[in-house]
Motif scaffolding. Structure first.
Motif, PDB file in Angstrom:
ATOM      1  N   PHE A  94       0.912  -1.284   0.132  1.00 16.88           N
ATOM      2  CA  PHE A  94       0.108   0.158  -0.117  1.00 16.88           C
ATOM      3  C   PHE A  94       0.875   1.337   0.178  1.00 16.88           C
ATOM      4  O   PHE A  94       0.687   2.069  -0.799  1.00 16.88           O
ATOM      5  N   GLY A  95       1.866   1.352   0.970  1.00 18.00           N
ATOM      6  CA  GLY A  95       2.428   2.584   1.068  1.00 18.00           C
ATOM      7  C   GLY A  95       3.643   2.664  -0.065  1.00 18.00           C
ATOM      8  O   GLY A  95       3.502   3.934  -0.355  1.00 18.00           O
ATOM      9  N   VAL A  96       4.238   1.709  -0.398  1.00 22.04           N
ATOM     10  CA  VAL A  96       5.461   2.055  -1.439  1.00 22.04           C
ATOM     11  C   VAL A  96       4.945   2.510  -2.728  1.00 22.04           C
ATOM     12  O   VAL A  96       5.394   3.114  -3.467  1.00 22.04           O
ATOM     13  N   SER A  97       4.071   1.627  -3.177  1.00 26.53           N
ATOM     14  CA  SER A  97       3.426   1.808  -4.172  1.00 26.53           C
ATOM     15  C   SER A  97       2.616   2.671  -4.616  1.00 26.53           C
ATOM     16  O   SER A  97       2.910   3.779  -5.371  1.00 26.53           O
ATOM     17  N   SER A  98       1.878   3.399  -3.543  1.00 21.69           N
ATOM     18  CA  SER A  98       1.210   4.835  -3.718  1.00 21.69           C
ATOM     19  C   SER A  98       2.504   5.898  -3.570  1.00 21.69           C
ATOM     20  O   SER A  98       2.092   7.064  -4.280  1.00 21.69           O
TER      21      SER A  98
END
Length: 331
Positions: A94-98
């Motif tokens: 969720f975090g890195v991709s966003s």
């Protein structure tokens, strides 16, 4: 999987001149990440540029971690506690991709120079979120540094003290800034885990989860990837994946586990002149006067933020700036 939480590991060794020069070199390499992404985005959608980067990172790091010699040197402490593994996987998915969708969307609309300068301000947002989420000590010097850094970000995003016209570049800078904020949350979430495990192993978990997420996003948003690569695409991808991520972060984490954080955060200053040099001389980007003003404010803000002295946390907890991974740059 283990059922007991592993302890926080102690650092050993000291940071000398050679180590500090190495850190400066790594930050100069990272300054070229957004320009390399800009080159790839001439032929590929930004969603797939991010996806290609992390697919390559996950595969290459996975191969290297399968080698006992590499594991012994760079990843002796691999996560085996299931809740921690799932936490880092969630950060990646969720975090890195966003964060990287925001970074590359923003870089496409803005300039690589402005994007890199905004990303280099991340230590200021790490410190701010660490205060809000972890209640870390916040001396006056750090407060002043954060205010100056935010003023520099404001000047770059608005191209002046006041926003006169909302352009595509403005939207691009705001997207990059959103990526910085998301990445700061990622750092705060993974902070305590980075003091228990080898950073390279955490990077592999995050990269694998991010690769899966970005592949799904790529197909849903951009459709099938363009598999007709030019020579410049291969060079840019190699720089993003092999140099900026696998090599640079392996060395960074190796050093972080062996010396006090001291000059490690300060070495991020090297990104600012490197970003200007790459943007102006290689990509032929114009350097608006607000870039110089904003960069100076961000540099001064980071200097005050990273040099601020904070009392040791009670009960053996982490304190800032001794909290090692609070100054880890974005991959």
């Amino acid at each position: 999987m283990k059922t007991r939480v592993p302890p926080v590991r102690e650092q050993y060794g000291s940071a000398g001149t050679g180590m500090f020069l190495t850190l400066i070199f790594l930050n100069i390499l990272w300054a070229g990440a957004n320009p390399a992404a800009k080159v790839m985005m001439e032929h590929h959608r930004p969603e797939w540029v991010a996806g290609f980067r992390f697919i390559g990172t996950a595969l290459i790091l996975g191969l290297l971690l399968s080698l006992p010699a590499f594991r012994r040197v760079f990843a002796p402490h691999i996560p085996t506690y299931l809740p921690h593994v799932l936490t880092m996987a969630a950060v990646g998915f969720f975090g890195v991709s966003s964060a990287y969708i925001c970074y590359f969307w923003g870089t496409q609309l803005s300039t690589a120079t402005e994007a890199t300068l905004l990303v280099s301000s991340s230590p200021i947002f790490y410190a701010l979120l660490a205060r809000l989420a972890l209640r870390e000590p916040f001396p006056p010097q750090k407060t002043l540094g954060i205010l100056l850094g935010l003023a520099g970000v404001w000047v770059i995003v608005n191209k002046g003290l006041l926003l006169r016209e909302f352009t595509g570049a403005t939207l691009g800078n705001l997207l990059v800034l959103a990526g910085v904020l998301i990445e700061s949350v990622n750092v705060v979430v993974g902070k305590s885990l980075a003091m228990r495990y080898s950073g390279v192993s955490l990077l592999w978990i995050e990269s694998t989860a991010a690769a899966i997420s970005l592949t799904l996003i790529g197909f849903l948003v951009a459709g099938a990837p363009n598999l007709s690569w030019t020579a410049s695409d291969f060079w840019a991808w190699g720089y993003l994946t092999l140099i900026c991520t696998v090599f640079a972060f392996s060395v960074w984490f190796y050093l972080m586990e062996r010396a006090p954080v001291g000059g490690m955060g300060v070495s991020v200053f090297a990104q600012t002149p490197a970003a200007g040099f790459i943007g102006y001389f290689l990509l032929k980007e114009s350097l608006h006067w607000t870039i110089w003003i904003g960069a100076a404010l961000i540099l001064l803000g980071m200097l005050l933020t990273l040099r601020a002295k904070a009392p040791a946390a009670a009960g053996g907890g982490l304190s800032s700036p001794e909290s090692l991974r609070s100054e880890t740059p974005s991959p």
